[in-house]
Design an enzyme around this catalytic site. Structure first.
Site, short mmCIF file in Angstrom:
data_model
loop_
_atom_site.label_atom_id
_atom_site.label_comp_id
_atom_site.label_asym_id
_atom_site.label_seq_id
_atom_site.Cartn_x
_atom_site.Cartn_y
_atom_site.Cartn_z
N PRO A 45 0.64 -1.03 0.00
CA PRO A 45 0.25 -0.17 0.13
C PRO A 45 1.06 1.01 0.32
O PRO A 45 1.35 1.70 0.95
CB PRO A 45 -0.69 -0.05 1.34
N GLU A 46 0.60 1.93 -0.60
CA GLU A 46 1.31 3.04 -1.38
C GLU A 46 0.65 4.67 -0.77
O GLU A 46 -0.74 4.32 -0.64
CB GLU A 46 2.11 2.83 -2.57
#
Length: 271
Positions: free
Chosen positions: A2-3
């Site tokens: 998850p960015e």
DNA sequence: ACGAGATCCTGTCAGC
DNA sequence: TGCTGACAGGATCTCG
């Protein structure tokens, strides 16, 4: 994994779903997910009402009544879901906040790298990790972006991944924006002209905005707050595509380790 | 100031 | 079929 776009998607889904709900009980299912003693964590959360959910860098932040803040870092495989009781959620649940109305906010994490931290009133800004974060890429002007790299001899990709330089970018969006800007990941930042940096910022912001619009990228683990995958993985031009033809020129995409990460790039397009 | 490598952790997949 | 090893990677740490 998850960015910025994935955390943004999760938080946008969570915010309306958790606002105004009171935490009746705190279930710590795996203490490794806490960055502080369980008793302190529980004391700061129990009985509090969630006022809002928002994002800074790759952190999901929850403002609580009583002025405390819950910070959650998803690292690679973390997830946050609300009122969702699937087998997957049950299997990898590490923390469960049970609401007074019987629903719950659950932190899941397969690889157990992610963490949760409850910060008392006023101490978010003095938390060293939070204080060290660089600017948000979507807020940056070309001049401010260029200033981040002046005099930096490090590889551009290393700096894009360095959260103290610029926040929220991980391997996927670094590779995708460098490809679109036609910049080789091993280029030294100080060798990039202002024009090329301006172009990089443009592509970086475009990629991040498009990824948010498509609810993020799902490689295997990522799901939004409702348990749904994103769609931006269908837009990848280089990430995870080593050995396949470059979408621009057909040259075989190559991969190399840069800053300890697998970097995929086109040896012809990216100079 | 920078880079390389190890560390944490576990599911998945390729190869034998 | 079942085992082994490589791999994924964000942040932090040590060492050169």
């Amino acid at each position: 994994m998850p960015e910025l776009p994935e955390v943004e998607t999760i938080v946008r889904g969570l915010d309306p779903a958790v606002r105004g709900r009171r935490v009746a009980s705190v279930e710590v299912l795996d203490p490794i997910c806490l960055r502080q003693p369980r008793a302190e964590f529980t004391r700061l959360l129990a009985g509090q009402t969630i006022l809002a959910a928002h994002r800074r860098a790759k952190l999901a932040l929850f403002d609580l009544s009583g002025q405390a803040t819950l910070a959650v870092h998803l690292k690679m495989t973390g997830g946050l879901t609300v009122d969702l009781d699937s087998d997957e959620v049950r299997r990898f649940a590490r923390l469960r906040l049970n609401f007074a109305d019987a629903g719950s906010l659950v932190f899941t994490d397969v690889r157990r790298f992610g963490y949760c931290l409850a910060l008392p009133a006023g101490s978010l800004e003095s938390w060293p990790f939070f204080a060290s974060l660089g600017p948000e890429p979507l807020d940056l002007s070309p001049d401010a972006f260029a200033a981040l790299f002046t005099g930096r001899a490090a590889r551009i990709k290393s700096l894009l991944l360095d959260q103290t330089v610029i926040a929220g970018i991980g391997n996927i969006y670094a590779d995708e924006s460098l490809f679109r800007a036609r910049i080789h990941p091993q280029t030294r930042a100080s060798d990039l002209s202002a024009a090329r940096l301006k172009r990089l910022l443009g592509h970086l912001q475009q990629v991040l905005r498009q990824a948010i619009a498509e609810n993020g990228s799902s490689i295997r683990d990522y799901r939004d707050s409702g348990g749904n995958p994103g769609a931006f993985q269908n837009r990848f031009q280089v990430y995870g595509r080593a050995g396949q033809p470059c979408p621009a020129c057909g040259t075989c995409l190559r991969s190399a380790t840069v800053a300890g990460r697998t970097s995929t790039f086109c040896p012809k397009c990216q100079k």
